[in-house]
Design a protein around this motif. Structure first.
Motif, mmCIF file in Angstrom:
data_model
loop_
_atom_site.group_PDB
_atom_site.id
_atom_site.type_symbol
_atom_site.label_atom_id
_atom_site.label_comp_id
_atom_site.label_asym_id
_atom_site.label_seq_id
_atom_site.Cartn_x
_atom_site.Cartn_y
_atom_site.Cartn_z
ATOM 1 N N ALA A 1 -7.300 -4.535 6.327
ATOM 2 C CA ALA A 1 -7.398 -5.685 5.422
ATOM 3 C C ALA A 1 -6.362 -5.618 4.303
ATOM 4 O O ALA A 1 -6.475 -6.338 3.307
ATOM 5 N N ALA A 2 -5.337 -4.782 4.468
ATOM 6 C CA ALA A 2 -4.372 -4.573 3.385
ATOM 7 C C ALA A 2 -3.537 -5.821 3.117
ATOM 8 O O ALA A 2 -3.298 -6.633 4.009
ATOM 9 N N GLU A 3 -3.123 -5.938 1.874
ATOM 10 C CA GLU A 3 -2.265 -7.052 1.460
ATOM 11 C C GLU A 3 -0.982 -6.521 0.840
ATOM 12 O O GLU A 3 -0.936 -5.384 0.359
ATOM 13 N N GLY A 4 0.038 -7.341 0.877
ATOM 14 C CA GLY A 4 1.271 -7.046 0.178
ATOM 15 C C GLY A 4 1.569 -8.177 -0.793
ATOM 16 O O GLY A 4 0.977 -9.261 -0.718
ATOM 17 N N PRO B 1 0.828 -1.209 0.000
ATOM 18 C CA PRO B 1 0.000 0.000 0.000
ATOM 19 C C PRO B 1 0.866 1.265 0.000
ATOM 20 O O PRO B 1 1.993 1.253 0.514
ATOM 21 N N LYS B 2 0.333 2.343 -0.547
ATOM 22 C CA LYS B 2 1.123 3.571 -0.721
ATOM 23 C C LYS B 2 1.731 4.091 0.572
ATOM 24 O O LYS B 2 2.840 4.627 0.584
ATOM 25 N N ALA B 3 1.019 3.935 1.685
ATOM 26 C CA ALA B 3 1.498 4.502 2.952
ATOM 27 C C ALA B 3 2.577 3.651 3.617
ATOM 28 O O ALA B 3 3.125 4.033 4.652
ATOM 29 N N GLN C 1 11.645 -4.786 7.175
ATOM 30 C CA GLN C 1 10.966 -3.867 8.099
ATOM 31 C C GLN C 1 9.919 -3.082 7.314
ATOM 32 O O GLN C 1 10.209 -2.566 6.227
ATOM 33 N N LEU C 2 8.695 -3.023 7.846
ATOM 34 C CA LEU C 2 7.597 -2.323 7.184
ATOM 35 C C LEU C 2 7.277 -1.057 7.965
ATOM 36 O O LEU C 2 6.863 -1.136 9.138
#
Length: 814
Positions: free
Chosen positions: A508-511, A474-476, A500-501
């Motif tokens: 509910a975000a996915e990578g 996600p952009k953030a 590290q994120l």
């Protein structure tokens, strides 16, 4: 003075009474908690020093001491500061505890328990986390190193040393208890060990949780090894772990960390082919310790003997048209050819004759010089260099060796094999990791051959190049990768990535992570999608493993740039180690009991606690350190002098061995620290004493048994892949020459008939060890296909009738 309880060989009391180890395995990550109980039964205060092995890739993350009802949790501090704080505490009569990693090898640790008053006990708790390596049969390997073998320290190596002594395994004066709890999303099919285990106990009907214990009476004659097997295991996974609530966001410990386990799958069409080129360089340890048994229960098979048999299989399995050479090393090194030569019948036979003569008679373990010589040889165009290193891992200058491999990683792949109990995991894993290859450990009743042949299959796989890892988040959210770049990928082997994120993500975000690479000219990619929602109940395990990975990379960078920079990399390691609570080579755990108790008075006695040792001759009374022909200028890190079955080891911890300690103020110099030597485990029964190394030593060893029938047959194969119809082949097949020659179809030549018979015998009688002969059989099948021989089906039928087999023609690959 009469002592009761545990005593050393010098009749001095041992302050360490017991070690209790609790292992928790979650999927492929292990958390290990060791509790060491010390008790002072003497009439003077003690300082107990225990030097012991840990897995080379372990992240030590907790160290605490309990004295009575007082619990003291250690802090991570810069190593010199920790030393000063420890010494100051002992000088002022306080209790202190110090845990530090060796400067020379990350798999050796020293634990100092200071100022233990008479009659008092202390319980030490040590915790570390580590990943479990994937084995050839898809099992996951956990190893608790129980054995600390001598490490040979070549002349001119850096650093001072701390001494510890050792005794035969049967004389270790403290006990070990070990229990494990295993849990996984996948059912646990079995848990195996070379040590005696109590039966596996399942905790639920799905069989996803289980416990197992080491049977009572462990003899310290081997490392404690578990092999864990899951059903449907080794799927790509991602675990996201939330940051520490008390840590600052934007820091490693304050942000979430993700652990990716990648298992790239290669196209079957590519995997079914093997390369027919390459330069294969085999580097064989011929130090004195290679003459010890592979397994203490089978004294007949020695490490060097097993290495010779393995070289036979390797040489018979190489493809025509490749290049090869064989180096061997001890205190000096030798090579069969001045430079790598083309593989053909003449060069193969010449090499095999030299291999048959190889003994464990070259002294110490100086691996650096032959490696430098190998790397100084120019690479052969279009022949990728593949280096195979066989050693029992008793090397003192581990970091120097690994640095050299890393410096040359662009020109070769390195496959490493640790032979016997106590082989340095830091050395074996480090060689393969930095050399872009694969590591294997051969212990106990393991056969060396299948593990080595698996690595040869890896080496014959087309090289994976142009590897890249891209992230879609996600952009953030931004990503900081903690692991070094992936430089090598093998079919069925795991690649781990820690990252590290930073930033906030929707619930509910996915990578998504994409691994791209090129294999035999074909671009390929594998993707893994994962939820960014943190997993529950992982504590800080993933953070600590990520921190350990980054610390090891920075330490390597600091060693490469030593003297060329201002210490900023070292400072970064210290800051990261302190922040994460994970040990490094530049830091140590220090705990001081600052309670209001009275200062401890009197002279402080130093007691070196014995670590188990597996080596045979070196620890036997009267057994000279010169037995293995070590040069006078080099020395064993276990010391040179042997006295009363005591053998003194030295490891570099960046601190002096004997401190002059003032207890409760000034004391006369005669009351400063007294040093006592202890003793640790040795495998096997004592060998006779020899005044010096000569041929009588070889004569005293058991005679080698008659060659295994499989090796007898393999030894007759030609470099091209065929066999000749000769009396030796008939004998290997258990027949007379007439019995073998008479059924041959008249239209078929002798070499084709002999080769088909050999293949039928392999498939019919040795299918249980097919992984050992599969490559040489493929070479034989290719040779047969190239002959375009008539009557092949008739030959197979006649061969089956002769040998009493029912092998199908298709299964022979012809």
């Amino acid at each position: 003075m009469n002592h009761c309880g545990l005593l050393t060989a010098k009749k001095e009391p041992v302050p360490l009474k017991s070690i209790e180890v609790e292992l928790e395995v979650r999927d492929h990550v292990a958390t290990v908690v060791s509790t060491l109980l010390y008790e002072n039964k003497e009439d003077k205060p003690l300082e107990a020093v225990f030097v012991f092995p840990l897995p080379g890739d372990a992240a030590v993350c907790h160290f605490s001491a309990k004295i009575g009802q007082t619990q003291i949790v250690a802090e991570v501090k810069e190593k010199q500061k920790a030393h000063e704080e420890y010494d100051d505490a002992l000088s002022s009569g306080q209790q202190a505890f110090l845990l530090e990693e060796s400067d020379q090898s990350p798999d050796i640790f020293s634990l100092s328990v200071g100022s233990l008053p008479p009659g008092e006990s202390a319980s030490i708790r040590l915790e570390y986390v580590t990943e479990l390596a994937v084995q050839a049969d898809d099992g996951l390997r956990f190893c608790l190193p129980a054995v600390l073998n001598p490490r040979y320290q070549p002349q001119g190596s850096e650093g001072g040393s701390v001494q510890v002594t050792s005794v035969p395994a049967s004389l270790v004066p403290y006990s070990l208890s070990f229990s494990a709890r295993v849990s996984s999303p996948h059912p646990i099919s079995k848990v195996e060990s070379k040590c005696s285990l109590d039966p596996l106990q399942y905790l639920n009907t799905e069989k996803t949780q289980a416990t197992v214990k080491l049977a009572a009476g462990h003899k310290f004659d081997r490392d404690v090894e578990l092999l864990i097997y899951y059903k449907d295991a080794h799927q790509p996974t991602a675990v996201v772990e939330a940051g520490q609530a008390s840590a600052k966001p934007g820091t490693l410990m304050g942000d979430p960390v993700v652990m990716l386990s990648l298992y790239p799958e290669f196209p079957q069409a590519v995997m079914s082919s093997v390369v027919s080129c390459g330069e294969f360089v085999f580097l064989i340890d011929r130090s004195g310790s290679m003459d010890f048994p592979m397994d203490n229960r089978n004294q007949k098979e020695t490490r060097i003997g097993s290495a010779r048999d393995t070289l036979l299989l390797l040489l018979k399995s190489l493809p025509m048209g490749c290049y090869f050479n064989i180096y061997s090393f001890g205190s000096s090194y030798q090579h069969i050819f001045p430079k790598s030569v083309e593989y053909n019948e003449k060069t193969m036979e010449e090499a095999l004759k030299k291999v048959e003569e190889m003994g464990a008679n070259l002294g110490g373990t100086e691996i650096l010089k032959p490696l430098k010589h190998i790397y100084s040889q120019p690479c052969i165009p279009s022949q990728p260099r593949q280096l195979f290193v066989f050693t029992d891992g008793e090397v003192g200058n581990t970091k120097e060796v690994i640095n050299l491999v890393r410096d040359n990683s662009g020109s070769h792949r390195c496959f490493s094999f640790g032979i016997g109990e106590g082989a340095s995991s830091a050395l074996i894993n480090g060689l393969a990791k930095e050399g872009g290859g694969h590591a294997q450990f051969i212990t106990g009743t393991d056969r060396m051959q299948p593990k080595v042949m698996q690595s040869l299959r890896f080496a014959l796989q087309p090289a994976v190049v142009d590897i890249s890892v891209t992230w879609d988040l996600p952009k953030a959210v931004s990503v900081t990768v903690l692991s070094p770049p992936i430089t090598t990928i093998f079919q069925g082997q795991r690649s781990l990535v820690y990252a590290q994120l930073t930033g906030q993500s929707p619930e509910a975000a996915e990578g998504c992570v994409t691994v791209k690479y090129s294999l035999a000219g074909h671009p390929s990619q594998n993707q893994l999608r994962f939820s960014l929602k943190p997993a529950e109940d992982t504590g800080l395990t993933v953070h600590r493993l990520g921190a350990r990975t980054l610390i090891r990379s920075l330490e390597m960078e600091e060693r490469e740039r030593r003297g060329q920079q201002d210490g900023r990399v070292k400072q970064k390691v210290v800051e990261l180690s302190v922040q994460s609570g994970v040990s490094s080579s530049f830091t140590a755990f220090i705990a001081v009991n600052k309670s209001d108790s009275k200062a401890i008075q009197g002279p402080l006695l130093r007691r070196n606690v014995p670590a188990p040792r597996m080596m045979t001759g070196c620890c036997v009374p009267g057994y000279p350190s010169s037995l293995y022909g070590a040069p006078p200028m080099g020395n064993f890190m276990m010391g040179r002098a042997v006295s009363q079955s005591l053998f003194t080891q030295s490891y570099d911890f960046g601190a002096p061995v004997i401190r002059s300690v003032m207890i409760g103020g000034a004391v006369p110099q005669s009351l400063s620290t007294q040093s006592y030597d202890f003793a640790a485990p040795v495998m096997g029964s004592p060998l006779p004493s020899f005044g010096s190394f000569d041929n009588s030593f070889a004569a005293a060893m058991p005679k080698q048994p008659r060659r295994d029938p499989l090796l007898q047959l393999v030894s007759l194969q030609k470099a091209s892949g065929c066999w000749l119809l000769e009396p030796a082949l008939a004998a290997a097949l258990g027949k007379t020459s007439e019995e073998v020659e008479n059924p041959k179809p008249s239209a078929v030549n002798k070499e084709v008939w002999a080769t088909i018979l050999a293949l039928i015998w392999l498939h019919g009688f040795k299918s249980d060890v097919q992984d050992e002969w599969e490559l040489l059989a493929m070479k034989a099948a290719s040779w047969l296909c190239a002959q375009k021989a008539p009557c092949v089906t008739e030959c197979v039928e006649a061969g089956n009738a002769l040998l009493g087999c029912k092998v199908q023609k298709d299964s022979l690959g012809i």
